[in-house]
Design a protein around this motif. Structure first.
Motif, PDB file in Angstrom:
ATOM      1  N   HIS A 250       0.844  -1.220   0.085  1.00 43.60           N
ATOM      2  CA  HIS A 250       0.080  -0.024   0.160  1.00 43.60           C
ATOM      3  C   HIS A 250       0.751   1.164  -0.122  1.00 43.60           C
ATOM      4  CE1 HIS A 250      -3.098   2.882   1.321  1.00 43.60           C
ATOM      5  NE2 HIS A 250      -2.099   3.355   1.990  1.00 43.60           N
ATOM      6  N   GLY A 251       0.391   2.149  -0.620  1.00 46.84           N
ATOM      7  CA  GLY A 251       1.019   3.645  -0.630  1.00 46.84           C
ATOM      8  C   GLY A 251       0.077   4.855  -0.545  1.00 46.84           C
ATOM      9  N   SER A 252       0.270   5.652   0.333  1.00 47.34           N
ATOM     10  CA  SER A 252      -0.588   6.976   0.368  1.00 47.34           C
ATOM     11  C   SER A 252      -0.868   7.499  -0.966  1.00 47.34           C
ATOM     12  CB  SER A 252       0.101   7.877   1.274  1.00 47.34           C
ATOM     13  OG  SER A 252       0.128   7.360   2.547  1.00 47.34           O
ATOM     14  N   ASP A 253      -2.355   7.865  -1.198  1.00 48.32           N
ATOM     15  CA  ASP A 253      -2.459   8.477  -2.697  1.00 48.32           C
ATOM     16  C   ASP A 253      -2.329   9.991  -2.716  1.00 48.32           C
ATOM     17  OD1 ASP A 253      -4.869   9.250  -1.508  1.00 48.32           O
ATOM     18  OD2 ASP A 253      -5.940   8.100  -2.696  1.00 48.32           O
ATOM     19  N   SER A 254      -2.213  10.757  -1.551  1.00 48.29           N
ATOM     20  CA  SER A 254      -2.167  12.341  -1.588  1.00 48.29           C
ATOM     21  C   SER A 254      -1.415  12.629  -0.389  1.00 48.29           C
ATOM     22  CB  SER A 254      -3.522  12.953  -1.729  1.00 48.29           C
ATOM     23  OG  SER A 254      -4.159  12.514  -0.442  1.00 48.29           O
ATOM     24  N   ASP A 255      -0.935  13.852  -0.235  1.00 45.40           N
ATOM     25  CA  ASP A 255      -0.327  14.413   0.936  1.00 45.40           C
ATOM     26  C   ASP A 255      -1.374  14.204   2.338  1.00 45.40           C
ATOM     27  OD1 ASP A 255       2.117  15.481   2.138  1.00 45.40           O
ATOM     28  OD2 ASP A 255       1.111  17.254   2.152  1.00 45.40           O
ATOM     29  N   LYS A 256      -2.418  14.670   1.688  1.00 48.81           N
ATOM     30  CA  LYS A 256      -3.648  14.588   2.993  1.00 48.81           C
ATOM     31  C   LYS A 256      -3.850  13.223   3.448  1.00 48.81           C
ATOM     32  CE  LYS A 256      -8.346  16.375   3.611  1.00 48.81           C
ATOM     33  NZ  LYS A 256      -9.339  15.446   3.014  1.00 48.81           N
ATOM     34  N   SER A 257      -3.788  12.211   2.651  1.00 52.50           N
ATOM     35  CA  SER A 257      -4.020  10.803   2.869  1.00 52.50           C
ATOM     36  C   SER A 257      -2.767  10.550   3.599  1.00 52.50           C
ATOM     37  CB  SER A 257      -4.326   9.741   1.710  1.00 52.50           C
ATOM     38  OG  SER A 257      -5.225  10.353   0.765  1.00 52.50           O
ATOM     39  N   ALA A 258      -1.704  10.680   3.177  1.00 52.37           N
ATOM     40  CA  ALA A 258      -0.511  10.400   4.027  1.00 52.37           C
ATOM     41  C   ALA A 258      -0.439  10.947   5.401  1.00 52.37           C
ATOM     42  CB  ALA A 258       0.660  10.901   3.341  1.00 52.37           C
ATOM     43  N   LYS A 259      -1.015  12.171   5.640  1.00 54.20           N
ATOM     44  CA  LYS A 259      -0.735  12.729   7.069  1.00 54.20           C
ATOM     45  C   LYS A 259      -1.946  11.697   7.756  1.00 54.20           C
ATOM     46  CE  LYS A 259       0.983  17.452   6.545  1.00 54.20           C
ATOM     47  NZ  LYS A 259       1.193  17.621   4.994  1.00 54.20           N
ATOM     48  N   ARG A 260      -3.075  11.513   7.351  1.00 51.09           N
ATOM     49  CA  ARG A 260      -3.997  10.856   8.099  1.00 51.09           C
ATOM     50  C   ARG A 260      -3.633   9.609   8.359  1.00 51.09           C
ATOM     51  NH1 ARG A 260      -8.585   7.492   7.231  1.00 51.09           N
ATOM     52  NH2 ARG A 260      -7.847   6.788   5.335  1.00 51.09           N
ATOM     53  N   GLU A 261      -2.934   8.671   7.306  1.00 58.52           N
ATOM     54  CA  GLU A 261      -2.608   7.526   7.619  1.00 58.52           C
ATOM     55  C   GLU A 261      -1.434   7.398   8.661  1.00 58.52           C
ATOM     56  OE1 GLU A 261      -2.018   6.373   3.439  1.00 58.52           O
ATOM     57  OE2 GLU A 261      -4.208   6.119   3.113  1.00 58.52           O
ATOM     58  N   ILE A 262      -0.475   8.276   8.713  1.00 55.54           N
ATOM     59  CA  ILE A 262       0.537   8.052   9.314  1.00 55.54           C
ATOM     60  C   ILE A 262       0.055   8.333  10.907  1.00 55.54           C
ATOM     61  CG2 ILE A 262       2.643   9.549  10.131  1.00 55.54           C
ATOM     62  CD1 ILE A 262       3.350   9.852   7.017  1.00 55.54           C
ATOM     63  N   ASP A 263      -0.885   9.196  10.991  1.00 54.51           N
ATOM     64  CA  ASP A 263      -1.415   9.376  12.418  1.00 54.51           C
ATOM     65  C   ASP A 263      -2.171   8.368  12.714  1.00 54.51           C
ATOM     66  OD1 ASP A 263      -0.415  12.194  12.527  1.00 54.51           O
ATOM     67  OD2 ASP A 263      -2.384  13.044  12.329  1.00 54.51           O
ATOM     68  N   LEU A 264      -2.667   7.752  12.015  1.00 58.57           N
ATOM     69  CA  LEU A 264      -3.523   6.402  12.274  1.00 58.57           C
ATOM     70  C   LEU A 264      -2.659   5.250  12.775  1.00 58.57           C
ATOM     71  CD1 LEU A 264      -6.584   5.906  12.163  1.00 58.57           C
ATOM     72  CD2 LEU A 264      -6.162   5.147   9.909  1.00 58.57           C
ATOM     73  N   TRP A 265      -1.605   5.230  12.031  1.00 58.15           N
ATOM     74  CA  TRP A 265      -0.819   3.967  12.300  1.00 58.15           C
ATOM     75  C   TRP A 265       0.499   4.158  13.311  1.00 58.15           C
ATOM     76  CZ3 TRP A 265      -1.103  -1.060  10.041  1.00 58.15           C
ATOM     77  CH2 TRP A 265      -2.265  -1.061   9.167  1.00 58.15           C
ATOM     78  N   PHE A 266       0.843   5.309  13.536  1.00 57.72           N
ATOM     79  CA  PHE A 266       2.130   5.681  14.346  1.00 57.72           C
ATOM     80  C   PHE A 266       1.745   7.035  15.609  1.00 57.72           C
ATOM     81  CE2 PHE A 266       3.804   3.838  10.323  1.00 57.72           C
ATOM     82  CZ  PHE A 266       4.944   3.143  11.134  1.00 57.72           C
TER      83      PHE A 266
END
Ligand code: DAT
Ligand code: MG
Length: 151
Positions: free
Chosen positions: A117-133
């Motif tokens: 999996h890889g984030s699809d936008s800067d916004k998704s990346a921030k959301r996903e990083i906050d969710l997992w770490f």
């Protein structure tokens, strides 16, 4: 922005098939900086949030079963355009449409077992990083090769 970050995850099939090192190697040799890494079996609650945009679609349940079926390797990678370059390195969602040379194009055949999996936008990346770490799981360090990677 050389400090852009993306959430990259090796899915359970990538772990089972021994492709973790290969995926890390590709991001490392490209010049991206590893900021966080952990192996976890994600809970259903976490996956419902992670894949929130897909709730209600026909592949949602099988997707959650698949990703929740075993440990994944969750990572944060940092570097200039890492979100878009990371998506290119992964290849198309459907491996049948992924170019050879991409991770999915080299190691996968079907969408429902597409390795990573890889984030699809800067916004998704921030959301996903906050969710997992948690914030304290993100390493603060300077890559000594940085001045040979960026001009
Ligand atoms: P991506 O993982 O490339 O961001 P996505 O966000 O559209 O793709 O979908 C998330 C995951 O869900 C994808 O990696 C595999 C699964 N998936 C998507 N579309 C699917 C489909 N039509 N059939 C089965 N699984 C699907
Ligand atoms: Mg997606």
């Amino acid at each position: 922005d050389a400090h852009e970050r993306s959430f990259i995850m090796v899915k359970p099939d990538g772990v089972q098939r021994g492709i973790v090192g290969e995926i890390i190697k590709r991001f490392e040799q490209r010049g991206f900086k590893l900021v966080a890494l952990k192996m976890v079996t994600p809970t259903r609650v976490l996956l419902e949030q992670h894949y929130d945009e897909h709730q209600g679609k026909k592949f949602f349940e099988p997707l959650l079963q698949y990703i929740g079926s075993g440990p994944v390797v969750a990572m944060v990678w940092e570097g200039l355009n890492v979100v878009s370059v990371g998506r290119k390195m992964l290849g198309a969602t459907d491996p049948a449409k992924s170019e050879p040379g991409t991770i999915r194009g080299d190691f996968a055949i079907v969408t429902g077992r597409n390795i990573a999996h890889g984030s699809d936008s800067d916004k998704s990346a921030k959301r996903e990083i906050d969710l997992w770490f948690r914030a304290d799981e993100l390493a603060v360090w300077t890559n000594s090769a940085e001045r040979w990677i960026y001009e």
